[in-house]
Design a protein around this motif. Structure first.
Motif, PDB file in Angstrom:
ATOM      1  N   TRP A 136       0.854  -1.186   0.011  1.00  0.00           N
ATOM      2  CA  TRP A 136       0.075   0.036   0.049  1.00  0.00           C
ATOM      3  C   TRP A 136       0.880   1.156   0.102  1.00  0.00           C
ATOM      4  CZ3 TRP A 136      -4.460   1.748  -0.913  1.00  0.00           C
ATOM      5  CH2 TRP A 136      -4.931   3.078  -0.634  1.00  0.00           C
ATOM      6  N   HIS A 182       0.993   4.418  -2.622  1.00  0.00           N
ATOM      7  CA  HIS A 182       0.848   5.562  -2.161  1.00  0.00           C
ATOM      8  C   HIS A 182       1.853   6.697  -2.672  1.00  0.00           C
ATOM      9  CE1 HIS A 182       0.936   9.305   0.347  1.00  0.00           C
ATOM     10  NE2 HIS A 182       1.885   8.765   0.867  1.00  0.00           N
ATOM     11  N   ARG A 201       1.170   9.605  -5.463  1.00  0.00           N
ATOM     12  CA  ARG A 201       2.092  10.912  -5.109  1.00  0.00           C
ATOM     13  C   ARG A 201       2.853  11.599  -6.127  1.00  0.00           C
ATOM     14  NH1 ARG A 201       5.237  11.597   0.563  1.00  0.00           N
ATOM     15  NH2 ARG A 201       6.856  11.042  -1.067  1.00  0.00           N
ATOM     16  N   TYR A 235       0.812  18.120 -11.589  1.00  0.00           N
ATOM     17  CA  TYR A 235       0.731  19.571 -11.450  1.00  0.00           C
ATOM     18  C   TYR A 235       2.052  20.423 -11.728  1.00  0.00           C
ATOM     19  CZ  TYR A 235      -3.687  19.071  -8.991  1.00  0.00           C
ATOM     20  OH  TYR A 235      -5.072  18.674  -8.836  1.00  0.00           O
ATOM     21  N   LEU A 278       1.386  21.078 -15.518  1.00  0.00           N
ATOM     22  CA  LEU A 278       0.191  21.709 -15.628  1.00  0.00           C
ATOM     23  C   LEU A 278       0.663  23.118 -15.460  1.00  0.00           C
ATOM     24  CD1 LEU A 278      -2.646  21.734 -16.382  1.00  0.00           C
ATOM     25  CD2 LEU A 278      -3.092  21.880 -13.791  1.00  0.00           C
ATOM     26  N   VAL A 306      -5.402  20.985 -19.153  1.00  0.00           N
ATOM     27  CA  VAL A 306      -6.701  20.352 -19.025  1.00  0.00           C
ATOM     28  C   VAL A 306      -7.848  21.185 -19.667  1.00  0.00           C
ATOM     29  CG1 VAL A 306      -6.288  19.520 -16.794  1.00  0.00           C
ATOM     30  CG2 VAL A 306      -7.207  21.636 -17.025  1.00  0.00           C
ATOM     31  N   LYS A 341      -9.900   6.555 -13.883  1.00  0.00           N
ATOM     32  CA  LYS A 341      -8.340   6.872 -13.607  1.00  0.00           C
ATOM     33  C   LYS A 341      -7.704   5.714 -13.633  1.00  0.00           C
ATOM     34  CE  LYS A 341      -6.280   7.827  -9.554  1.00  0.00           C
ATOM     35  NZ  LYS A 341      -5.814   8.531  -8.406  1.00  0.00           N
ATOM     36  N   ILE A 374      -2.842   9.835 -16.220  1.00  0.00           N
ATOM     37  CA  ILE A 374      -3.931  10.082 -15.300  1.00  0.00           C
ATOM     38  C   ILE A 374      -5.203  10.772 -16.166  1.00  0.00           C
ATOM     39  CG2 ILE A 374      -4.853  11.461 -13.458  1.00  0.00           C
ATOM     40  CD1 ILE A 374      -2.258  11.007 -12.161  1.00  0.00           C
ATOM     41  N   TYR A 390      -8.683  12.648 -15.013  1.00  0.00           N
ATOM     42  CA  TYR A 390      -9.182  12.939 -13.797  1.00  0.00           C
ATOM     43  C   TYR A 390     -10.634  12.381 -13.640  1.00  0.00           C
ATOM     44  CZ  TYR A 390      -5.075  14.306 -11.464  1.00  0.00           C
ATOM     45  OH  TYR A 390      -3.732  14.471 -10.933  1.00  0.00           O
ATOM     46  N   ALA A 400      -8.848  14.441  -6.445  1.00  0.00           N
ATOM     47  CA  ALA A 400      -8.504  15.736  -5.570  1.00  0.00           C
ATOM     48  C   ALA A 400      -8.116  16.918  -6.662  1.00  0.00           C
ATOM     49  CB  ALA A 400      -7.483  15.776  -4.658  1.00  0.00           C
ATOM     50  N   ALA A 401      -8.867  18.085  -6.408  1.00  0.00           N
ATOM     51  CA  ALA A 401      -8.740  19.372  -6.900  1.00  0.00           C
ATOM     52  C   ALA A 401      -8.232  20.319  -6.096  1.00  0.00           C
ATOM     53  CB  ALA A 401      -9.867  19.643  -7.824  1.00  0.00           C
ATOM     54  N   GLN A 452      -6.473  16.817  -1.265  1.00  0.00           N
ATOM     55  CA  GLN A 452      -5.252  16.402  -1.417  1.00  0.00           C
ATOM     56  C   GLN A 452      -4.657  15.752   0.083  1.00  0.00           C
ATOM     57  OE1 GLN A 452      -2.840  18.868  -4.121  1.00  0.00           O
ATOM     58  NE2 GLN A 452      -2.546  16.793  -4.944  1.00  0.00           N
ATOM     59  N   ILE A 460      -6.727  12.865   1.174  1.00  0.00           N
ATOM     60  CA  ILE A 460      -6.474  11.419   0.565  1.00  0.00           C
ATOM     61  C   ILE A 460      -4.752  11.076   0.649  1.00  0.00           C
ATOM     62  CG2 ILE A 460      -6.504  10.202  -1.489  1.00  0.00           C
ATOM     63  CD1 ILE A 460      -8.868  12.028  -2.492  1.00  0.00           C
ATOM     64  N   GLU A 461      -4.224  12.005  -0.020  1.00  0.00           N
ATOM     65  CA  GLU A 461      -2.843  11.453  -0.211  1.00  0.00           C
ATOM     66  C   GLU A 461      -1.779  12.640   0.631  1.00  0.00           C
ATOM     67  OE1 GLU A 461      -2.695  10.755  -4.378  1.00  0.00           O
ATOM     68  OE2 GLU A 461      -2.482  12.714  -4.630  1.00  0.00           O
ATOM     69  N   HIS A 462      -0.872  12.882  -0.367  1.00  0.00           N
ATOM     70  CA  HIS A 462       0.209  13.727   0.274  1.00  0.00           C
ATOM     71  C   HIS A 462       0.360  14.952  -0.701  1.00  0.00           C
ATOM     72  CE1 HIS A 462       3.632  15.398   2.452  1.00  0.00           C
ATOM     73  NE2 HIS A 462       4.294  15.478   1.346  1.00  0.00           N
ATOM     74  N   ILE A 514      -0.973  13.888   5.296  1.00  0.00           N
ATOM     75  CA  ILE A 514      -1.923  12.877   4.751  1.00  0.00           C
ATOM     76  C   ILE A 514      -3.023  12.366   5.772  1.00  0.00           C
ATOM     77  CG2 ILE A 514      -0.307  12.419   3.040  1.00  0.00           C
ATOM     78  CD1 ILE A 514       0.582   9.879   4.479  1.00  0.00           C
ATOM     79  N   HIS A 516      -5.973   9.630   4.647  1.00  0.00           N
ATOM     80  CA  HIS A 516      -6.552   8.350   4.284  1.00  0.00           C
ATOM     81  C   HIS A 516      -5.531   7.377   4.160  1.00  0.00           C
ATOM     82  CE1 HIS A 516      -7.875   5.548   1.228  1.00  0.00           C
ATOM     83  NE2 HIS A 516      -8.921   5.402   2.164  1.00  0.00           N
ATOM     84  N   HIS A 517      -4.440   7.703   3.271  1.00  0.00           N
ATOM     85  CA  HIS A 517      -3.280   6.923   2.928  1.00  0.00           C
ATOM     86  C   HIS A 517      -2.407   6.443   4.327  1.00  0.00           C
ATOM     87  CE1 HIS A 517      -3.189   7.698  -1.696  1.00  0.00           C
ATOM     88  NE2 HIS A 517      -4.225   7.116  -1.038  1.00  0.00           N
ATOM     89  N   LYS A 519      -6.864  23.947  -7.761  1.00  0.00           N
ATOM     90  CA  LYS A 519      -5.869  23.953  -8.360  1.00  0.00           C
ATOM     91  C   LYS A 519      -5.843  23.666 -10.064  1.00  0.00           C
ATOM     92  CE  LYS A 519      -2.167  21.828  -6.299  1.00  0.00           C
ATOM     93  NZ  LYS A 519      -1.324  20.808  -5.463  1.00  0.00           N
ATOM     94  N   ARG A 520      -6.847  23.155 -10.291  1.00  0.00           N
ATOM     95  CA  ARG A 520      -6.883  22.945 -11.886  1.00  0.00           C
ATOM     96  C   ARG A 520      -8.162  23.302 -12.372  1.00  0.00           C
ATOM     97  NH1 ARG A 520      -9.453  17.962 -12.046  1.00  0.00           N
ATOM     98  NH2 ARG A 520      -9.235  16.655 -10.074  1.00  0.00           N
ATOM     99  N   GLU A 521      -8.331  23.667 -13.566  1.00  0.00           N
ATOM    100  CA  GLU A 521      -9.655  23.841 -14.099  1.00  0.00           C
ATOM    101  C   GLU A 521     -10.688  22.697 -14.393  1.00  0.00           C
ATOM    102  OE1 GLU A 521      -6.813  24.799 -15.554  1.00  0.00           O
ATOM    103  OE2 GLU A 521      -6.764  26.892 -15.792  1.00  0.00           O
TER     104      GLU A 521
END
Lengths: 68, 315
Positions: free
Chosen positions: A40, A44, A48, A55, A58, A65, B4, B11, B13, B27-28, B33, B36-38, B44, B46-47, B214-216
């Motif tokens: 896991w 993760h 990440r 990003y 981007l 996007v 995804k 990816i 989204y 996540a946006a 983020q 969920i993650e990092h 973080i 959830h993870h 963070k993103r459109e």
């Protein structure tokens, strides 16, 4: 020769000889848990990394996007 | 809204509910983020918790299976007569407390960071009604509209069933926003999973939440507090336009007469010029040598600050 049926006294004796070691079972269980959790963790870290790459690209303008 | 892929594939989204979906929507916002993650400098949740969950799950299953194996009635005809064990009882009380402490530390850090409202650029009020949302923005110009779910019979090809609305909320990306949520009748809840936002709409109370997207994209949400027979048909989708969304700007700046008490004309005209694609250099502003989006952010913040100072001096 027919296979001799196991007598209850034999079972008791066998159980007394092979008594489970609690500490060994606990550490085995924890070790297995850590081993599975490492998969896991790899997932993760990979996710990440992909998100940060997305990003970064981007923000640098390499990808978009927006539907042109 | 393509599923995804993992491992090798790029990816795409997922910002709306998917059939048979198991995990979170993508996540946006930094908040989501963090949930969920990092993200850098964001704890973080959830993870992090999932690691402990897997360890404990495998451990408990192992102990269960081994106990059944070792103490099977044929292998162990005489059952054990264990009454208590003080040492192990102390260990299995303290150990979970330590695990909970490791879970609580990132959890509290994230919880308190969610309450911070960083100098928002715009404020949008979402007022819950039975069974639609009314959106109101009165920063530059008073703008108010209702947002009803599009019935299934009126959907066009490609639209999502039970998620689309007639008037979407259009807000800029990469800008700090403040959402003020309230209700005109019963309890509702304004929730957009991709943004990590869920805020109760309580009649007679204003609840505040902060968003930085963070993103459109187009993000979908659903009412999350039972509010009557059509509770399942209240929607909250948002369209996160370009940083200088023409739609947002045209709605915001359409009536210049009303903006006399607001930002000076030069600020508005610079933003409008940039929105139609002119470069900062063509407006007489030197290049900062940053990526275009970062330069847009810096310019807008700087122009706004100067406009505000000018306003303060003249008032």
């Amino acid at each position: 020769m027919a296979h001799a049926k196991r007598l209850p006294v034999d079972a008791v004796a066998a159980a007394a000889r092979s008594k489970p070691n609690l500490l060994r079972e606990i550490f085995t269980g924890l070790g297995l848990g850590v081993f599975c959790a490492s998969f896991w963790k790899m997932h993760h870290v990979n996710e990440r990394r992909k998100t940060e790459e997305f990003y970064a690209k981007l923000d640098a303008g390499e990808i978009t996007v927006r539907v042109e | 809204m393509i599923l995804k892929n993992i491992w090798l594939f790029p990816i795409a989204y997922c910002d709306a509910a998917e059939p048979w979906q198991l995990g979170f929507q993508d996540a946006a916002t930094p908040m989501m983020q963090g949930i969920i993650e990092h993200q850098a400098l964001t704890p973080i949740l959830h993870h992090d918790i999932y690691i402990f969950l897997i360890i404990i799950l495998i451990f408990v299953l192992w102990m269960l299976v081994r106990a059944l194996w070792h103490f099977h009635y044929k292998r162990n005809p005489i059952p054990e007569r264990i009454v208590h064990g003080t040492t192990i009882e102390i260990i299995w009380t303290i150990f979970p407390s330590i695990i909970l402490m490791f879970i609580a530390i990132p959890s509290f850090a994230l919880l308190y960071s969610m309450d911070k409202v960083v100098d928002p650029t715009i404020t949008i009020k979402a007022i819950g009604h039975q069974w639609y949302w009314n959106y109101n923005s009165s920063d530059e110009q008073s703008l108010t509209f209702d947002s009803y779910m599009i019935p299934e019979d009126d959907l066009e090809l490609g639209q999502l069933r039970l998620l689309e609305v007639d008037n979407r909320v259009v807000i800029p990306a990469r800008t700090h926003l403040r959402m003020i949520i309230t209700s005109a009748d019963v309890l509702h809840s304004w929730a957009v999973p991709s943004l990590g936002v869920k805020c109760d709409a309580v009649p007679g109370r204003l609840n505040q939440t902060s968003i930085f997207i963070k993103r459109e994209g187009v993000y979908y949400g659903q009412c999350s507090e039972i509010c009557g027979t059509n509770h399942a048909f209240m929607r909250a989708p948002e369209y996160i336009g370009r940083l200088l969304s023409l739609l947002w700007l045209s709605r915001t700046f359409s009536n210049r007469a009303n903006l006399g008490a607001s930002y000076p004309k030069s600020y508005r005209s610079n933003i409008m010029a940039r929105a139609v694609g002119k470069s900062w250099g063509s407006m007489g502003l030197p290049s900062l040598g940053l990526p275009s989006k970062a330069e847009d952010m810096v310019r807008i913040t700087s122009l706004k600050r100067r406009a505000r100072l000018k306003l303060d001096r003249t008032s």
